[in-house]
Each structure stands twice: as C-alpha cells, then as structure tokens.
Design an enzyme around this catalytic site. Structure first.
Site, short mmCIF file in Angstrom:
data_model
loop_
_atom_site.label_atom_id
_atom_site.label_comp_id
_atom_site.label_asym_id
_atom_site.label_seq_id
_atom_site.Cartn_x
_atom_site.Cartn_y
_atom_site.Cartn_z
N GLY A 46 0.84 -1.19 0.00
CA GLY A 46 0.00 0.00 0.00
C GLY A 46 0.88 1.24 0.00
N GLN A 51 2.99 9.89 1.80
CA GLN A 51 4.34 9.31 1.88
C GLN A 51 5.25 9.79 0.75
OE1 GLN A 51 2.55 5.16 2.35
NE2 GLN A 51 4.46 4.93 3.46
N CYS A 92 5.96 -0.43 7.42
CA CYS A 92 5.64 0.80 6.69
C CYS A 92 6.86 1.21 5.86
CB CYS A 92 5.28 1.91 7.67
SG CYS A 92 4.82 3.46 6.86
N LEU A 93 6.61 1.57 4.61
CA LEU A 93 7.71 2.00 3.75
C LEU A 93 8.36 3.28 4.27
CD1 LEU A 93 6.06 1.31 0.26
CD2 LEU A 93 7.80 -0.07 1.42
N HIS A 134 -4.30 1.64 7.90
CA HIS A 134 -2.91 2.11 7.94
C HIS A 134 -2.73 3.27 6.95
CE1 HIS A 134 1.62 1.20 7.95
NE2 HIS A 134 1.48 1.95 6.86
N GLU A 135 -3.30 3.13 5.75
CA GLU A 135 -3.14 4.17 4.71
C GLU A 135 -3.93 5.43 5.06
OE1 GLU A 135 -0.78 3.55 3.00
OE2 GLU A 135 -0.71 1.37 2.94
N HIS A 138 -2.08 7.56 7.36
CA HIS A 138 -1.08 8.42 6.69
C HIS A 138 -1.72 9.74 6.24
CE1 HIS A 138 2.62 6.10 6.47
NE2 HIS A 138 2.01 5.05 5.95
O1 GNR Z 1 4.06 -2.64 2.55
C1 GNR Z 1 3.42 -2.50 3.59
N1 GNR Z 1 3.12 -3.60 4.35
C2 GNR Z 1 2.23 -3.56 5.41
C3 GNR Z 1 2.21 -4.66 6.26
C4 GNR Z 1 1.34 -4.71 7.32
C5 GNR Z 1 0.47 -3.66 7.55
C6 GNR Z 1 0.49 -2.55 6.72
C7 GNR Z 1 1.36 -2.51 5.65
S1 GNR Z 1 1.35 -1.13 4.60
C8 GNR Z 1 3.02 -1.16 4.03
C9 GNR Z 1 3.24 -0.10 2.96
C10 GNR Z 1 3.04 1.26 3.57
O2 GNR Z 1 3.86 1.82 4.25
N2 GNR Z 1 1.89 1.85 3.36
O3 GNR Z 1 1.64 3.06 3.90
NI NI Z 2 2.82 3.11 5.73
#
Ligand code: GNR
Ligand code: NI
Length: 165
Positions: A46, A51, A92-93, A134-135, A138
């Site tokens: 995601g 980001q 999270c990236l 999660h997104e 952000h």
């Molecule tokens: O790549 C991602 N893996 C992930 C694993 C578990 C819960 C959420 C994520 S999202 C993350 C990519 C990211 O940072 N999205 O904002």
């Molecule tokens: Ni993230």
C-alpha cells in the site's frame, strides 16, 4: 511513469493532514500511476500520497500474492461495521525495517472514489481492513509507530537516524 521519493520517519511532512481531492482529473490519474510504480519498486502492499509528499487523499494498494489486483481509493472513508479488533504485525515504507503488532478494527466498510472518479464501496476484513486503516492514518498524519509505547517509538526513531547517518 515515474518513481517518487518516499519520506521516512520522523520527516515532519509525514505529519501533515491531506486535503480531499476535488476532481479526479489527469493530474490525479498521473499521481495514481506514479504511486503504483513507486509502491511496486519498494515492494509495498500500500502507499498513501502523504508518503510521497503530496498532501491529497489518494491511496493505492495491492495486497494480492501475484501483485495483479491494483486498488485505488480517493477520498476514502471507513465505517466500523462490527466491534472487535485484530492484531497485525505492521510495517511501513516510511519506517523501513521495523515491524510491530498493532490492534485495529477487524471489519470495516470502505467508501471511496476509484481511478475514474466513480464512487464505490467495499467490505473489508483481514489484511485489506488493516491496510486501508494504515493508509488512511497516513492521510491524517498518523503512523503505525504512534500506537506503540513511547519507548519503542523512540528506539525506532533513533535507529533510523543512525542508519541514515
Ligand atoms: O508494505 C506495507 N506492508 C504492510 C504490512 C502490514 C500492515 C500494513 C502494511 S502497509 C506497508 C506499505 C506502507 O507503508 N503503506 O503506507
Ligand atoms: Ni505506511
């Protein structure tokens, strides 16, 4: 197509609140396509526009094994449709290399616009429910580390700082 730079914790711009998209025009479609490129390159499931330093409410996701089920959510809203949370080991990236368990509502309804600007809704459980929350965090300037203890969060912040130095 272009790969965009991903901001990393504790970059202050990750804390900005994203504004709603007023029109799904060519510029937004281009952003969506560049975000898919960026996410694929980084091997994420995601990516939120926040980001890549664009403060607009745009999310791309692909949680499929084969990476062939692209999902786009513009101006997403979620409604919790059943009480109960699930813990999930999140990464999270923008917080590269760190994984920690976070509890979130397990069953939600998502309402959003797609890449063509059409409204749709989708019921979400499991990883889809976790990832959309999660997104959306952000877009609100929140990161998964905010759910951890101050001690854990500070350790992560310091290790990332050291890695980059
Ligand atoms: O790549 C991602 N893996 C992930 C694993 C578990 C819960 C959420 C994520 S999202 C993350 C990519 C990211 O940072 N999205 O904002
Ligand atoms: Ni993230």
């Amino acid at each position: 197509m272009a790969r965009l730079n991903i901001l990393e914790y504790p970059h202050p711009r990750l804390r900005l609140k994203a504004a709603p998209v007023t029109q799904v025009d060519e510029r937004i479609v281009q952003l969506v396509d560049d975000m898919f490129d960026t996410m694929a390159e980084a091997q994420g499931i995601g990516l939120a526009a926040s980001q890549v330093d664009v403060q607009e409410r745009v999310i791309v996701m692909d949680i499929s094994e084969q990476r062939n089920e692209p999902r786009v959510y513009i101006n997403p809203e979620i409604e919790v449709i059943e009480p109960g949370t699930i813990p999930y080991e999140e990464g999270c990236l923008s917080v590269p290399g760190f994984y920690e368990a976070v509890d979130r509502p397990a069953h939600v309804m998502i309402r959003a616009l797609d890449r063509d600007g059409n409204a749709f809704e989708e019921e979400a459980t499991g990883l889809l429910a976790v990832c959309i929350q999660h997104e959306i965090d952000h877009l609100e300037g929140r990161l998964f580390v905010d759910y951890l203890s101050p001690l854990k969060r500070d350790r992560i912040r310091k290790k990332l700082k050291k890695q980059r130095a």
